[in-house]
Design a protein around this motif. Sequence first.
Motif, PDB file in Angstrom:
ATOM      1  N   VAL A   1       0.840  -1.203   0.000  1.00 20.87           N
ATOM      2  CA  VAL A   1       0.000   0.000   0.000  1.00 20.87           C
ATOM      3  C   VAL A   1       0.874   1.251   0.000  1.00 20.87           C
ATOM      4  O   VAL A   1       0.620   2.211  -0.735  1.00 20.87           O
ATOM      5  CB  VAL A   1      -0.949  -0.012   1.220  1.00 20.87           C
ATOM      6  N   ILE A   2       1.920   1.237   0.807  1.00 18.25           N
ATOM      7  CA  ILE A   2       2.793   2.406   0.928  1.00 18.25           C
ATOM      8  C   ILE A   2       3.516   2.698  -0.386  1.00 18.25           C
ATOM      9  O   ILE A   2       3.745   3.854  -0.730  1.00 18.25           O
ATOM     10  CB  ILE A   2       3.807   2.209   2.077  1.00 18.25           C
TER      11      ILE A   2
ATOM     12  N   ILE B   1      17.514   1.755 -11.780  1.00 17.61           N
ATOM     13  CA  ILE B   1      16.600   0.880 -12.529  1.00 17.61           C
ATOM     14  C   ILE B   1      15.158   1.116 -12.078  1.00 17.61           C
ATOM     15  O   ILE B   1      14.243   1.206 -12.898  1.00 17.61           O
ATOM     16  CB  ILE B   1      17.001  -0.597 -12.355  1.00 17.61           C
ATOM     17  N   SER B   2      14.967   1.234 -10.777  1.00 17.78           N
ATOM     18  CA  SER B   2      13.623   1.460 -10.245  1.00 17.78           C
ATOM     19  C   SER B   2      13.063   2.793 -10.727  1.00 17.78           C
ATOM     20  O   SER B   2      11.866   2.898 -11.017  1.00 17.78           O
ATOM     21  CB  SER B   2      13.645   1.415  -8.718  1.00 17.78           C
ATOM     22  N   MET B   3      13.925   3.796 -10.812  1.00 20.95           N
ATOM     23  CA  MET B   3      13.455   5.104 -11.294  1.00 20.95           C
ATOM     24  C   MET B   3      13.019   5.014 -12.756  1.00 20.95           C
ATOM     25  O   MET B   3      12.031   5.630 -13.148  1.00 20.95           O
ATOM     26  CB  MET B   3      14.561   6.143 -11.127  1.00 20.95           C
ATOM     27  N   LYS B   4      13.737   4.232 -13.558  1.00 15.21           N
ATOM     28  CA  LYS B   4      13.348   4.068 -14.967  1.00 15.21           C
ATOM     29  C   LYS B   4      12.013   3.352 -15.094  1.00 15.21           C
ATOM     30  O   LYS B   4      11.267   3.580 -16.040  1.00 15.21           O
ATOM     31  CB  LYS B   4      14.428   3.293 -15.719  1.00 15.21           C
TER      32      LYS B   4
ATOM     33  N   ARG C   1       7.114  -1.493  -7.663  1.00 15.51           N
ATOM     34  CA  ARG C   1       6.909  -2.237  -6.416  1.00 15.51           C
ATOM     35  C   ARG C   1       7.859  -3.404  -6.247  1.00 15.51           C
ATOM     36  O   ARG C   1       8.271  -3.713  -5.146  1.00 15.51           O
ATOM     37  CB  ARG C   1       5.473  -2.752  -6.345  1.00 15.51           C
ATOM     38  N   LYS C   2       8.194  -4.066  -7.329  1.00 14.42           N
ATOM     39  CA  LYS C   2       8.988  -5.292  -7.211  1.00 14.42           C
ATOM     40  C   LYS C   2      10.339  -5.030  -6.573  1.00 14.42           C
ATOM     41  O   LYS C   2      10.716  -5.702  -5.602  1.00 14.42           O
ATOM     42  CB  LYS C   2       9.173  -5.940  -8.581  1.00 14.42           C
TER      43      LYS C   2
ATOM     44  N   ILE D   1      13.279  -3.853   0.670  1.00 16.60           N
ATOM     45  CA  ILE D   1      12.773  -3.645   2.033  1.00 16.60           C
ATOM     46  C   ILE D   1      12.565  -4.978   2.747  1.00 16.60           C
ATOM     47  O   ILE D   1      12.915  -5.123   3.920  1.00 16.60           O
ATOM     48  CB  ILE D   1      11.464  -2.822   2.008  1.00 16.60           C
ATOM     49  N   MET D   2      12.024  -5.967   2.043  1.00 20.13           N
ATOM     50  CA  MET D   2      11.783  -7.258   2.695  1.00 20.13           C
ATOM     51  C   MET D   2      13.086  -7.990   3.002  1.00 20.13           C
ATOM     52  O   MET D   2      13.175  -8.704   4.012  1.00 20.13           O
ATOM     53  CB  MET D   2      10.855  -8.132   1.845  1.00 20.13           C
ATOM     54  N   LEU D   3      14.108  -7.837   2.180  1.00 26.25           N
ATOM     55  CA  LEU D   3      15.410  -8.400   2.517  1.00 26.25           C
ATOM     56  C   LEU D   3      15.939  -7.785   3.808  1.00 26.25           C
ATOM     57  O   LEU D   3      16.445  -8.478   4.696  1.00 26.25           O
ATOM     58  CB  LEU D   3      16.415  -8.163   1.381  1.00 26.25           C
TER      59      LEU D   3
END
Length: 175
Positions: A23-24, A76-79, A96-97, A103-105
């Motif tokens: 959600v965040i 990569i996330s920004m792209k 999200r991926k 974060i989960m790691l």
Amino acid sequence: MTTLVLLLLVPLAVWRIYSRLKVILGRTKSELWRHYATLAVMAVMLLAVAVQIFGNWIAMAALLAGALVGAFLGKISMKRSRLENRPDGFFYTQDRKLGLLIIMLFISRLIYRLFEAYLHMHNGVPLDPDFLGNPISAWLFGLLGGFYAMYAWLLVQWRKTQKPVPRPVDIFDIK
């Protein structure tokens, strides 16, 4: 019996954290002060961890490697992010991926440390006080810090290149 309860509660806690993070990491209003604050917090966190582990060169190398990999993944996330310049403001939707994975790691390492403390408490064995000196912990701190520092920096750069879209004139808006 308490170990069994703990083992049953950990997956529930992980699932709850995961669902909350989904959600965040949705569509978010882009505010420059938040991006600067994220950048500052991540830089201070990396610096604090580096100061804490100074002298442990393996952990220091792991922290640096994690920060570099995190920064690369942040690019990569920004792209992959969706950036919006709308009349009601600037918005972004992070990929999200990658965000959830990093974060989960990090959270899984913290949960592992809590579980390790629990086991040591019951066995009467002292817990290793050098949590940050562990290369895995240092790498994950670097990964998280590098990822969000780079992502925040790229959001700041994006915002500086954008001009606000003017709001449409509402003829019924009486002032």
